[in-house]
Scaffold this motif. Structure first.
Motif, PDB file in Angstrom:
ATOM      1  N   HIS A 106      23.174 -19.908  16.591  1.00 15.24           N
ATOM      2  CA  HIS A 106      22.872 -20.708  15.405  1.00 15.24           C
ATOM      3  C   HIS A 106      23.956 -21.752  15.183  1.00 15.24           C
ATOM      4  O   HIS A 106      25.050 -21.651  15.702  1.00 15.24           O
TER       5      HIS A 106
ATOM      6  N   ASP B 256      12.746 -18.653   8.906  1.00 11.36           N
ATOM      7  CA  ASP B 256      12.985 -17.243   9.206  1.00 11.36           C
ATOM      8  C   ASP B 256      12.566 -16.420   7.993  1.00 11.36           C
ATOM      9  O   ASP B 256      13.170 -16.549   6.923  1.00 11.36           O
TER      10      ASP B 256
ATOM     11  N   ARG C 201      14.220 -21.845  12.460  1.00 16.26           N
ATOM     12  CA  ARG C 201      14.196 -21.804  13.926  1.00 16.26           C
ATOM     13  C   ARG C 201      13.488 -23.044  14.453  1.00 16.26           C
ATOM     14  O   ARG C 201      12.420 -23.419  13.963  1.00 16.26           O
TER      15      ARG C 201
ATOM     16  N   GLU D 171      18.713 -22.391  16.263  1.00 14.37           N
ATOM     17  CA  GLU D 171      18.482 -22.004  14.872  1.00 14.37           C
ATOM     18  C   GLU D 171      19.552 -22.639  13.991  1.00 14.37           C
ATOM     19  O   GLU D 171      20.726 -22.676  14.352  1.00 14.37           O
TER      20      GLU D 171
END
Length: 637
Positions: A312, A348, A385, A395
């Motif tokens: 991420h 998410d 995402r 992400e």
């Protein structure tokens, strides 16, 4: 699923790893002598903070000078391809530029003699073919050029062992990378990740290593059936490294399902890209790798659960009353912009955005309704995402702060953050009645990257009515509907030009539309367009034994009258000799490919660099040229 170590500062290599950009290849032959001296002068001129190293912001500006063909301020030099390779290596390795003006580190050491204390794999060896006497791909033994490594500072797992040849079959002591395949389903897209442990000591000089993974998917019961192109499931993937410790790496593979049990798997880690034919590696090497390790396994395929904290990037958002759209900052927003064709975003569900908030792919930012601010002091982290054409690419995590007003100005900005903006280029587009496609001027076109993407600026987009960027043979340009020609005079727009290889904006193109010119009584004759070489696929290194190697050239010729090919050596033992020229029947093609052969002779003990200029000539005497550079290695005794 809150990020463990959030970072608000983004570097070029972070974007490259997470958002799918590929590093500039590191299978580089370093220029020597004049090029290194020039590179050192340029690096010192760009060293704004005087720390004798090339920082990230300085490297990005140097890339811009290289792409734009501009002279570096404080010097009399422009950056050519050889110099940018040297600067890139010095940046990646954190090389100390030194008080004497030259770089002090040798980023890619020359191969040492093939001694007996090397690391090998231990899969079954591919035997030599009886009709050619040459080894088949994917060998293990030393005499068949199996993958092998000098002792160094990089390895898989906890340890490695060295021997005088491969201990086939499956007799290595330290195959301990603890590798595993991980199947996940992100947004309906099945993916398989490869995980393993990679270790370095404190002397490892680079920020990353390169991973290759082969799986013999046709084998059964540990019987090697012959590996092929489709068995390369990870190819030259860059892995971020922490020197002096063990890193658990996780890499996206080409697989959609986890391999079955008892299939041979080869894992190779190296400090630079392996040399390969096309887009796959056959598991061999002419010379030992200067560092790294190869491990071969045949066992029950190890697997593990999907990661609980996927890769991420962290982005802090300062929410305040009166503003409902929050664009992603530079350079993250620009990197996402470069991926916009085919890009989608899924929230998410385990870490949702504030109630009513949405992620806008078109504008690249967050829409947050005012209702989200009511009575709130803090908001939990949220994540989105990103998928490009259905493939998971990364992400973005958001952490929110609630305030009554906008963020205060930065009184002590980091000199490396934000990254300096790219060059600002202007184009006065002269409109002509009846013409729909307006090509970029040559002065702009020749400074574009190989594969540019044109992203409309959010604040200064094209005027409405169907205006767009187009790619016609030999040039990029603007497509303007005829019905708009009389209404565009004086209007302006701005475009971000993105280098898709580096995933960074390299040019801001400011366009001013000018009224159509009055028609003349007679049309001016069109200037004939010279032919153009669009691509050259050639070896970057060859053994100097006069064996022929193919060079494939792509070309465009609007007139369809190419008649000859000329090759001239600019650097190397043959420099100064008359060019080699031959008549070629191109069949009146306006575009396509053709192939010719090159070779070199090196009877000495050290490699040398060869620079050759390839020129195509049409019947009118117009020419198009491109240079190639390769290394000529000593011939084998």
């Amino acid at each position: 699923m809150q990020p463990n170590q959030p970072h608000a500062k983004f570097r070029i290599w972070v974007l490259a790893l997470l958002l799918g950009a590929l590093f500039v290849p590191l299978s580089i032959t370093l220029a020597q002598g004049t090029d290194e001296a020039t590179a050192s002068e340029i690096a010192h001129a760009a060293d704004a903070n005087g720390n004798d190293r090339i920082d990230d912001s300085e490297m990005e500006m140097l890339i811009s000078y290289w792409i734009m063909g501009e002279t570096v301020p404080g010097t009399d030099h422009m950056i050519n391809d050889d110099i940018i390779e040297i600067l890139f290596i010095w940046w990646i390795t954190g090389t100390d530029l030194g008080e004497s003006g030259g770089a002090t580190d040798d980023p890619l050491p020359s191969p040492r003699p093939d001694t007996r204390d090397l690391d090998y794999g231990d899969a079954p060896d591919a035997l030599g073919s009886p009709d050619t006497g040459m080894p088949d791909p994917y060998p293990s033994l030393r005499e068949h050029d199996g993958a092998r490594h000098f002792p160094g500072h990089l390895w898989l797992g906890k340890a490695r062992n060295f021997e005088d040849n491969a201990k086939v079959i499956d007799d290595d002591e330290f195959d301990d990378s603890d590798y595993a395949f991980v199947k996940d389903d992100l947004g309906g897209v099945p993916i398989v990740l490869f995980e393993a442990n990679v270790t370095t000591d404190a002397s490892y000089p680079y920020r990353f290593a390169f991973l290759n993974v082969l799986v013999d998917q046709r084998s059964a019961n540990c019987r090697l059936e012959g590996w092929g192109n489709d068995d390369v499931v990870v190819f030259n993937a860059p892995i971020m490294i922490t020197p002096g410790g063990t890193t658990r790496m996780s890499v996206l593979t080409e697989l959609k399902e986890i391999p079955g049990d008892n299939k041979w798997t080869r894992i190779t880690i190296t400090p630079y890209e392996v040399e390969a034919s096309g887009d796959y590696w056959d598991g061999s090497t002419d010379e030992p790798f200067t560092d790294g390790e190869t491990e071969d396994y045949c066992q029950t395929t190890p697997t593990s659960s999907p990661p609980t904290d996927p890769p991420h990037i962290y982005w802090p958002i300062w929410l305040y009353e009166g503003k409902t759209f929050y664009p992603l900052g530079f350079p993250l927003g620009l990197a996402v912009s470069a991926l916009k064709p085919g890009l989608t975003a899924n929230v998410d569900p385990g870490n949702p955005l504030p109630v009513g908030a949405t992620f806008d792919v078109g504008k690249v930012g967050l829409n947050v309704p005012k209702a989200a601010f009511a009575g709130l002091k803090t908001l939990p982290p949220a994540s989105v995402r990103l998928f490009k054409n259905g493939q998971f690419v990364g992400e973005i995590w958001f952490e929110f702060e609630i305030h009554e007003g906008p963020p205060p100005p930065d009184d002590d900005p980091d000199p490396e953050d934000p990254v300096p903006p790219p060059p600002h280029v202007t184009w006065e587009l002269q409109l002509n009645d009846g013409q729909g496609f307006y090509p970029l001027p040559d002065s702009i076109e020749r400074n574009l990257p190989k594969d540019p993407s044109f992203v409309e600026d959010l604040e200064f987009p094209f005027p409405e009515g169907g205006i767009s960027f187009a790619n016609k043979p030999g040039n990029h340009g603007v497509e303007v509907p005829a019905e708009l020609l009389d209404s565009l005079g004086g209007k302006e727009a701005m475009i971000n030009v993105v280098d898709l290889d580096l995933n960074i904006v390299v040019m801001w193109l400011w366009i001013t539309f000018k009224e159509p010119e009055e028609k003349e009584d007679q049309e001016k004759p069109q200037t004939p367009r010279a032919p153009k070489i669009t691509s050259v696929d050639h070896p970057i290194s060859m053994v100097g034994d006069l064996i022929q190697h193919p060079v494939t050239v792509g070309f465009e010729d609007a007139n369809g009258d190419l008649i000859s090919l000329r090759v001239e050596t600019l650097q190397g033992p043959s420099a100064g000799n008359p060019p080699q020229e031959q008549r070629v029947n191109f069949g009146n093609r306006v575009s396509g490919n053709f192939t010719f052969q090159i070779s070199c002779l090196n009877e000495g003990n050290t490699p040398f660099q060869v620079v050759e200029e390839i020129t195509i000539v049409d019947a009118q005497g117009l020419e198009g040229s491109q240079q190639i550079t390769y290394s000529c290695q000593p011939r084998r005794s």
